[in-house]
Design a protein around this motif. Sequence first.
Motif, PDB file in Angstrom:
ATOM      1  N   ASN A   1       6.667   1.691  20.129  1.00 53.34           N
ATOM      2  CA  ASN A   1       5.229   1.944  20.107  1.00 53.34           C
ATOM      3  C   ASN A   1       4.877   3.142  19.226  1.00 53.34           C
ATOM      4  OD1 ASN A   1       4.076  -0.036  22.072  1.00 53.34           O
ATOM      5  ND2 ASN A   1       5.585   0.921  23.403  1.00 53.34           N
ATOM      6  N   HIS A   2       3.778   3.003  18.501  1.00 51.09           N
ATOM      7  CA  HIS A   2       3.304   4.066  17.619  1.00 51.09           C
ATOM      8  C   HIS A   2       2.112   4.769  18.267  1.00 51.09           C
ATOM      9  CE1 HIS A   2       5.004   1.928  13.782  1.00 51.09           C
ATOM     10  NE2 HIS A   2       5.928   2.274  14.645  1.00 51.09           N
ATOM     11  N   HIS A   3       2.051   6.075  18.059  1.00 50.13           N
ATOM     12  CA  HIS A   3       0.897   6.841  18.540  1.00 50.13           C
ATOM     13  C   HIS A   3      -0.135   6.922  17.426  1.00 50.13           C
ATOM     14  CE1 HIS A   3      -1.608  10.231  19.804  1.00 50.13           C
ATOM     15  NE2 HIS A   3      -1.225   9.931  21.025  1.00 50.13           N
ATOM     16  N   VAL A   4      -1.361   6.586  17.754  1.00 47.97           N
ATOM     17  CA  VAL A   4      -2.458   6.584  16.781  1.00 47.97           C
ATOM     18  C   VAL A   4      -3.627   7.388  17.334  1.00 47.97           C
ATOM     19  CG1 VAL A   4      -4.232   5.146  15.697  1.00 47.97           C
ATOM     20  CG2 VAL A   4      -1.851   4.398  15.667  1.00 47.97           C
ATOM     21  N   LYS A   5      -4.171   8.241  16.496  1.00 52.77           N
ATOM     22  CA  LYS A   5      -5.394   8.974  16.824  1.00 52.77           C
ATOM     23  C   LYS A   5      -6.449   8.638  15.784  1.00 52.77           C
ATOM     24  CE  LYS A   5      -7.280  13.630  17.615  1.00 52.77           C
ATOM     25  NZ  LYS A   5      -6.962  15.092  17.651  1.00 52.77           N
ATOM     26  N   ILE A   6      -7.641   8.262  16.244  1.00 55.53           N
ATOM     27  CA  ILE A   6      -8.732   7.894  15.336  1.00 55.53           C
ATOM     28  C   ILE A   6      -9.925   8.797  15.599  1.00 55.53           C
ATOM     29  CG2 ILE A   6     -10.233   6.048  14.509  1.00 55.53           C
ATOM     30  CD1 ILE A   6      -8.285   4.049  15.728  1.00 55.53           C
ATOM     31  N   VAL A   7     -10.382   9.460  14.550  1.00 51.93           N
ATOM     32  CA  VAL A   7     -11.538  10.356  14.645  1.00 51.93           C
ATOM     33  C   VAL A   7     -12.609   9.853  13.678  1.00 51.93           C
ATOM     34  CG1 VAL A   7     -12.397  12.701  14.334  1.00 51.93           C
ATOM     35  CG2 VAL A   7     -10.097  12.321  15.266  1.00 51.93           C
ATOM     36  N   SER A   8     -13.857   9.750  14.170  1.00 53.41           N
ATOM     37  CA  SER A   8     -14.963   9.311  13.319  1.00 53.41           C
ATOM     38  C   SER A   8     -16.187  10.165  13.602  1.00 53.41           C
ATOM     39  CB  SER A   8     -15.291   7.833  13.574  1.00 53.41           C
ATOM     40  OG  SER A   8     -16.397   7.420  12.797  1.00 53.41           O
TER      41      SER A   8
ATOM     42  N   GLU B   1     -16.996   5.697   8.598  1.00 55.49           N
ATOM     43  CA  GLU B   1     -15.852   6.479   8.139  1.00 55.49           C
ATOM     44  C   GLU B   1     -14.965   6.807   9.323  1.00 55.49           C
ATOM     45  OE1 GLU B   1     -14.844   9.924   8.476  1.00 55.49           O
ATOM     46  OE2 GLU B   1     -16.286  10.213  10.103  1.00 55.49           O
ATOM     47  N   ALA B   2     -13.698   7.035   9.049  1.00 51.33           N
ATOM     48  CA  ALA B   2     -12.760   7.374  10.116  1.00 51.33           C
ATOM     49  C   ALA B   2     -11.512   8.002   9.504  1.00 51.33           C
ATOM     50  CB  ALA B   2     -12.375   6.137  10.923  1.00 51.33           C
ATOM     51  N   THR B   3     -10.860   8.854  10.284  1.00 50.39           N
ATOM     52  CA  THR B   3      -9.567   9.405   9.901  1.00 50.39           C
ATOM     53  C   THR B   3      -8.547   8.970  10.941  1.00 50.39           C
ATOM     54  OG1 THR B   3     -10.566  11.326   8.818  1.00 50.39           O
ATOM     55  CG2 THR B   3      -8.235  11.481   9.404  1.00 50.39           C
ATOM     56  N   VAL B   4      -7.441   8.422  10.465  1.00 50.87           N
ATOM     57  CA  VAL B   4      -6.371   7.965  11.348  1.00 50.87           C
ATOM     58  C   VAL B   4      -5.167   8.883  11.172  1.00 50.87           C
ATOM     59  CG1 VAL B   4      -4.764   6.099  11.878  1.00 50.87           C
ATOM     60  CG2 VAL B   4      -7.152   5.578  11.323  1.00 50.87           C
ATOM     61  N   TYR B   5      -4.654   9.362  12.302  1.00 50.33           N
ATOM     62  CA  TYR B   5      -3.446  10.174  12.302  1.00 50.33           C
ATOM     63  C   TYR B   5      -2.322   9.335  12.902  1.00 50.33           C
ATOM     64  CZ  TYR B   5      -6.858  13.896  11.576  1.00 50.33           C
ATOM     65  OH  TYR B   5      -7.890  14.668  11.089  1.00 50.33           O
ATOM     66  N   CYS B   6      -1.298   9.070  12.091  1.00 49.66           N
ATOM     67  CA  CYS B   6      -0.162   8.262  12.534  1.00 49.66           C
ATOM     68  C   CYS B   6       1.041   8.662  11.684  1.00 49.66           C
ATOM     69  CB  CYS B   6      -0.468   6.772  12.375  1.00 49.66           C
ATOM     70  SG  CYS B   6       0.863   5.688  12.921  1.00 49.66           S
ATOM     71  N   HIS B   7       2.197   8.819  12.301  1.00 47.22           N
ATOM     72  CA  HIS B   7       3.392   9.261  11.581  1.00 47.22           C
ATOM     73  C   HIS B   7       4.063   8.126  10.806  1.00 47.22           C
ATOM     74  CE1 HIS B   7       3.152  13.238  13.239  1.00 47.22           C
ATOM     75  NE2 HIS B   7       3.288  12.821  14.483  1.00 47.22           N
ATOM     76  N   TYR B   8       3.533   6.933  10.940  1.00 42.31           N
ATOM     77  CA  TYR B   8       4.154   5.781  10.295  1.00 42.31           C
ATOM     78  C   TYR B   8       3.263   5.267   9.163  1.00 42.31           C
ATOM     79  CZ  TYR B   8       7.117   5.827  14.456  1.00 42.31           C
ATOM     80  OH  TYR B   8       7.973   6.205  15.454  1.00 42.31           O
ATOM     81  N   SER B   9       3.853   4.445   8.331  1.00 47.45           N
ATOM     82  CA  SER B   9       3.097   3.872   7.217  1.00 47.45           C
ATOM     83  C   SER B   9       2.135   2.810   7.727  1.00 47.45           C
ATOM     84  CB  SER B   9       4.052   3.261   6.188  1.00 47.45           C
ATOM     85  OG  SER B   9       4.786   2.199   6.767  1.00 47.45           O
ATOM     86  N   CYS B  10       1.147   2.491   6.912  1.00 47.71           N
ATOM     87  CA  CYS B  10       0.231   1.393   7.223  1.00 47.71           C
ATOM     88  C   CYS B  10       0.439   0.294   6.182  1.00 47.71           C
ATOM     89  CB  CYS B  10      -1.216   1.871   7.255  1.00 47.71           C
ATOM     90  SG  CYS B  10      -1.928   2.286   5.654  1.00 47.71           S
ATOM     91  N   ASN B  11      -0.264  -0.789   6.364  1.00 45.18           N
ATOM     92  CA  ASN B  11      -0.206  -1.883   5.406  1.00 45.18           C
ATOM     93  C   ASN B  11      -1.626  -2.163   4.929  1.00 45.18           C
ATOM     94  OD1 ASN B  11      -0.337  -4.948   4.674  1.00 45.18           O
ATOM     95  ND2 ASN B  11       1.827  -4.378   4.539  1.00 45.18           N
TER      96      ASN B  11
END
Length: 287
Positions: free
Chosen positions: A166-173, A249-259
């Motif tokens: 599981n990946h941890h994701v934080k989304i701020v808008s 708009e949004a900022t995503v914080y995640c230590h993994y790559s996206c696609n």
Amino acid sequence: MKHIFMMHDTKRHHDLEGVIHDIMQEYVYEIVYTTSMQDSQKYIQNCLEPSRFYAVGGDGTINGLLQALVHSDHELVILPFGTGNDFCRTLTKEKNIRQLLIQSLKQESQKVDTIQINDRYYLNSACFGLDSIIANKVHDIPDIPFVPESQSYIISIFKQVFRYDNHHVKIVSDGKCLYDNQTILCTLNNAQYYGGGFQITPQAHIQDGYMDICVVDRVPKIKIPYLVTYLLSHQLHRRHEVHYYKVKEATVYCHYSCNIDGEEYKADSYHFQVCPQSLNLVLYKKS
């Protein structure tokens, strides 16, 4: 206006030439073969007169050409010729390239939105979590006799589900934290489909000035195929683990790559911004 077909230098694309020559006899057109996306982008950038460019390929091809077409006077026509062809599913149910090309010649382009992620643009989808891993690994699936290329996503799902951490994701808008948790799925979409035909954000619209976010909380791995059945039956929104947001708009914080539209992308953080009416796209009539 000149019509320019951007093609890969492969036998499959060369075989399509006959269809193009047959239909385009009364138009000024050109078929351009390139061996890299950099060459394709450079060709578009050096084209000074507004032209109609045809993206012959899948979502990755569209994404590559988009980098040179966004905020320009050029027009884009999408001819689906790839693995997933997810963005085109938002435009039409028609899959026959001959019919789509004929139809496109009768249509004017319209202004549509794109989304900027850091220093790149995309037209369809950016995802994190399990769906990102599946998309990033789909091309690693070897050719299997009697299995269509379009089913590669399904094979990739079953291959990756039980390997996934599981990946941890934080989304701020807009200064507000929308989500901060472990997730199996997180996608920020301009259009409706991804992953080879999954309608993950059915309320998305490419001309509304918003992006649609879908996040699914961490669940036991054994439940993931169960959630997929909800997705396939268009009932995913009924699950309490599923969260939808519509933002500009949004900022995503995640230590993994996206696609992004089928291509892997890695950054320390990911800032998303809708760019309203930033692309001239030929829209097909809904079939």
